[in-house]
Write an enzyme that holds these catalytic residues in place. Structure first.
Site, PDB file in Angstrom:
ATOM      1  N   GLY A 146       2.941  -7.511  -2.980  1.00 33.01           N
ATOM      2  CA  GLY A 146       1.639  -8.173  -2.849  1.00 33.01           C
ATOM      3  C   GLY A 146       0.526  -7.219  -2.433  1.00 33.01           C
ATOM      4  O   GLY A 146      -0.652  -7.483  -2.705  1.00 33.01           O
TER       5      GLY A 146
ATOM      6  N   GLU B 267       9.788  -6.112  -5.880  1.00 33.99           N
ATOM      7  CA  GLU B 267      10.278  -7.485  -5.775  1.00 33.99           C
ATOM      8  C   GLU B 267      11.674  -7.691  -6.352  1.00 33.99           C
ATOM      9  O   GLU B 267      12.444  -8.485  -5.829  1.00 33.99           O
ATOM     10  CB  GLU B 267       9.288  -8.461  -6.449  1.00 33.99           C
ATOM     11  CG  GLU B 267       8.035  -8.755  -5.632  1.00 33.99           C
ATOM     12  CD  GLU B 267       6.904  -7.767  -5.886  1.00 33.99           C
ATOM     13  OE1 GLU B 267       7.154  -6.683  -6.463  1.00 33.99           O
ATOM     14  OE2 GLU B 267       5.761  -8.079  -5.504  1.00 33.99           O
TER      15      GLU B 267
ATOM     16  N   GLU C 154      -0.524  -5.616  -5.587  1.00 32.58           N
ATOM     17  CA  GLU C 154      -1.183  -6.675  -6.367  1.00 32.58           C
ATOM     18  C   GLU C 154      -2.596  -6.938  -5.829  1.00 32.58           C
ATOM     19  O   GLU C 154      -3.530  -7.177  -6.597  1.00 32.58           O
ATOM     20  CB  GLU C 154      -0.322  -7.945  -6.334  1.00 32.58           C
ATOM     21  CG  GLU C 154       0.976  -7.750  -7.107  1.00 32.58           C
ATOM     22  CD  GLU C 154       1.975  -8.886  -6.929  1.00 32.58           C
ATOM     23  OE1 GLU C 154       2.412  -9.117  -5.791  1.00 32.58           O
ATOM     24  OE2 GLU C 154       2.297  -9.552  -7.930  1.00 32.58           O
TER      25      GLU C 154
ATOM     26  N   ALA D 187       3.920  -9.284   0.386  1.00 34.79           N
ATOM     27  CA  ALA D 187       3.897 -10.628   0.961  1.00 34.79           C
ATOM     28  C   ALA D 187       4.877 -10.629   2.131  1.00 34.79           C
ATOM     29  O   ALA D 187       5.814  -9.823   2.164  1.00 34.79           O
ATOM     30  CB  ALA D 187       4.321 -11.637  -0.095  1.00 34.79           C
TER      31      ALA D 187
HETATM   32  N1  CAA Z   1       7.166  -8.653   5.025  1.00 35.49           N
HETATM   33  C1  CAA Z   1       7.403  -8.859   6.306  1.00 35.49           C
HETATM   34  N2  CAA Z   1       7.564  -7.869   7.205  1.00 35.49           N
HETATM   35  C2  CAA Z   1       7.447  -6.604   6.748  1.00 35.49           C
HETATM   36  C3  CAA Z   1       7.188  -6.307   5.407  1.00 35.49           C
HETATM   37  C4  CAA Z   1       7.015  -7.411   4.516  1.00 35.49           C
HETATM   38  N3  CAA Z   1       6.726  -7.248   3.236  1.00 35.49           N
HETATM   39  N4  CAA Z   1       7.151  -4.974   5.242  1.00 35.49           N
HETATM   40  C5  CAA Z   1       7.383  -4.441   6.465  1.00 35.49           C
HETATM   41  N5  CAA Z   1       7.555  -5.424   7.380  1.00 35.49           N
HETATM   42  C6  CAA Z   1       7.822  -5.300   8.806  1.00 35.49           C
HETATM   43  C7  CAA Z   1       9.274  -4.928   9.068  1.00 35.49           C
HETATM   44  O1  CAA Z   1      10.111  -6.066   9.042  1.00 35.49           O
HETATM   45  C8  CAA Z   1       9.168  -4.310  10.450  1.00 35.49           C
HETATM   46  O2  CAA Z   1       9.030  -5.347  11.392  1.00 35.49           O
HETATM   47  P1  CAA Z   1       9.921  -5.317  12.745  1.00 35.49           P
HETATM   48  O3  CAA Z   1       9.481  -4.057  13.447  1.00 35.49           O
HETATM   49  O4  CAA Z   1       9.515  -6.553  13.473  1.00 35.49           O
HETATM   50  O5  CAA Z   1      11.352  -5.265  12.343  1.00 35.49           O
HETATM   51  C9  CAA Z   1       7.813  -3.596  10.391  1.00 35.49           C
HETATM   52  O6  CAA Z   1       7.081  -4.216   9.339  1.00 35.49           O
HETATM   53  C10 CAA Z   1       7.917  -2.113  10.074  1.00 35.49           C
HETATM   54  O7  CAA Z   1       8.639  -1.973   8.854  1.00 35.49           O
HETATM   55  P2  CAA Z   1       9.935  -1.034   8.699  1.00 35.49           P
HETATM   56  O8  CAA Z   1      10.649  -0.913  10.006  1.00 35.49           O
HETATM   57  O9  CAA Z   1      10.715  -1.554   7.538  1.00 35.49           O
HETATM   58  O10 CAA Z   1       9.234   0.348   8.342  1.00 35.49           O
HETATM   59  P3  CAA Z   1       9.876   1.568   7.530  1.00 35.49           P
HETATM   60  O11 CAA Z   1       8.955   2.712   7.734  1.00 35.49           O
HETATM   61  O12 CAA Z   1      11.310   1.736   7.875  1.00 35.49           O
HETATM   62  O13 CAA Z   1       9.815   1.102   5.989  1.00 35.49           O
HETATM   63  C11 CAA Z   1       8.778   0.101   4.047  1.00 35.49           C
HETATM   64  C12 CAA Z   1       8.565   0.902   5.366  1.00 35.49           C
HETATM   65  C13 CAA Z   1       9.516   0.994   3.047  1.00 35.49           C
HETATM   66  C14 CAA Z   1       7.384  -0.246   3.518  1.00 35.49           C
HETATM   67  C15 CAA Z   1       9.590  -1.170   4.349  1.00 35.49           C
HETATM   68  O14 CAA Z   1       8.986  -1.862   5.437  1.00 35.49           O
HETATM   69  C16 CAA Z   1       9.695  -2.131   3.203  1.00 35.49           C
HETATM   70  O15 CAA Z   1      10.447  -1.899   2.270  1.00 35.49           O
HETATM   71  N6  CAA Z   1       8.938  -3.263   3.269  1.00 35.49           N
HETATM   72  C17 CAA Z   1       9.039  -4.327   2.284  1.00 35.49           C
HETATM   73  C18 CAA Z   1       8.363  -3.934   0.980  1.00 35.49           C
HETATM   74  C19 CAA Z   1       8.543  -5.048  -0.043  1.00 35.49           C
HETATM   75  O16 CAA Z   1       9.645  -5.371  -0.453  1.00 35.49           O
HETATM   76  N7  CAA Z   1       7.422  -5.652  -0.463  1.00 35.49           N
HETATM   77  C20 CAA Z   1       7.431  -6.731  -1.419  1.00 35.49           C
HETATM   78  C21 CAA Z   1       7.371  -8.035  -0.683  1.00 35.49           C
HETATM   79  S1  CAA Z   1       7.638  -9.420  -1.726  1.00 35.49           S
HETATM   80  C22 CAA Z   1       6.164  -9.726  -2.467  1.00 35.49           C
HETATM   81  O17 CAA Z   1       5.182  -9.062  -2.225  1.00 35.49           O
HETATM   82  C23 CAA Z   1       6.169 -10.921  -3.370  1.00 35.49           C
HETATM   83  C24 CAA Z   1       4.973 -11.144  -4.196  1.00 35.49           C
HETATM   84  O18 CAA Z   1       4.684 -10.429  -5.141  1.00 35.49           O
HETATM   85  C25 CAA Z   1       4.164 -12.333  -3.958  1.00 35.49           C
END
Ligand code: CAA
Length: 258
Positions: free
Chosen positions: A112, A135, A115, A66
């Site tokens: 998400g 999460e 999911e 998400a």
């Molecule tokens: N939400 C918003 N933006 C996201 C994102 C997310 N879940 N995942 C990645 N992005 C964005 C980053 O902010 C970045 O944007 P900017 O270039 O504008 O800064 C871009 O995508 C590229 O990401 P990274 O620079 O972080 O890429 P990386 O290769 O260094 O890392 C990754 C990759 C390990 C997937 C890392 O992006 C990450 O950990 N992402 C989040 C994963 C996460 O926590 N997901 C769970 C979300 S909460 C959820 O889903 C709740 C639910 O159940 C309803």
């Protein structure tokens, strides 16, 4: 219909929906969820569509979760609404669709994103795919059905390990766990999904939707899966597909389902 966060393409009887925010690793914001909902309903209502393929754009991520930026300031009420609306609009909607949905996981499937993959009927992953529900590292729990569907697919112990550690597993381990049905190279991912889709679309669409309904009923605490199966089995006898399928077998020819 025009979309800004997804791409909708139909080739013969198969529709491919590609989540298209590659510079945000295809993270699901409100607009993306709304567009996925509109697209799957559109495909479901189009009789020429027999199978839906869901994938992400780029070579890095299917969906990285998400959109964290979008919900970072939410309060408790808004958090509950986020999960409720998302589950209704997309996740439960996909799971209960009459049309089979194959998920082609082309990279990170996190939060998400995993999911979303788990709500689909069948999952195929590329070798570079990585899976997790991170999460708890954000002070959250999975909110789009992850605490329910992950244990269904891989068992409670493995699901709790993945959820509590916020860790990631490889495609190889996901295959071993039964989280995905197969793993192929990235270049073979879409062709493999389409080949599977084509093999499904040769069969009776009314029987396919009855099979999805019956399998889902077994995971619904409010339903008796065996009773639903008997009823759905009986209903099949009243369809033209049943007549065509059995006649084709007896006449030693391939069935021609409409
Ligand atoms: N939400 C918003 N933006 C996201 C994102 C997310 N879940 N995942 C990645 N992005 C964005 C980053 O902010 C970045 O944007 P900017 O270039 O504008 O800064 C871009 O995508 C590229 O990401 P990274 O620079 O972080 O890429 P990386 O290769 O260094 O890392 C990754 C990759 C390990 C997937 C890392 O992006 C990450 O950990 N992402 C989040 C994963 C996460 O926590 N997901 C769970 C979300 S909460 C959820 O889903 C709740 C639910 O159940 C309803």
């Amino acid at each position: 219909m025009s979309y800004s966060t997804i791409v909708y393409q139909q080739k013969e009887t198969i529709v491919t929906i590609t989540i298209n925010r590659p510079n945000k690793l295809n993270a699901l914001n409100a607009l993306t969820l709304k567009e996925i909902h509109t697209a799957i309903k559109h495909a479901e209502e189009d009789y020429s569509v027999r199978c839906i393929l869901l994938t992400g754009s780029g070579e890095k991520a299917f969906v990285a979760g998400a959109d964290i930026k979008e919900f970072s300031k939410f309060n408790q009420v808004e958090g509950t609404q986020l999960a409720t609306k998302g589950q209704q609009l997309v996740f439960d909607c996909i799971e209960n669709l009459n049309t089979p949905v194959i998920c082609a996981i082309n990279g990170y499937a996190l939060g998400g994103g995993l999911e979303l993959a788990m709500a689909c009927h069948i999952r195929i992953a590329s070798e570079n795919a990585r899976f997790g529900l991170p999460e708890v590292s954000l002070g959250l729990i999975p909110g789009y059905g992850g605490t329910q569907r992950l244990p269904q697919l891989i068992g409670k112990g493995r699901a709790l390990e993945l959820i509590l550690s916020a860790g990631m597993i490889t495609a190889e381990k996901a295959l071993l766990y039964g989280l995905v049905n197969s793993v192929v190279s990235l270049e073979n991912l879409i062709p493999t999904a389409i080949k599977l889709g084509k093999s499904i679309t040769k069969n009776s669409s009314t029987a396919i939707s009855a099979a999805i309904y019956s399998v889902n009923a077994g995971f619904d605490v409010n339903k008796n899966g065996y009773e639903i199966e008997k009823e759905s089995f009986g209903n099949c006898f009243g369809t033209s597909d049943f007549k065509e399928g059995t006649q084709a077998f007896l006449q030693k020819r391939k069935p021609n389902f409409n």
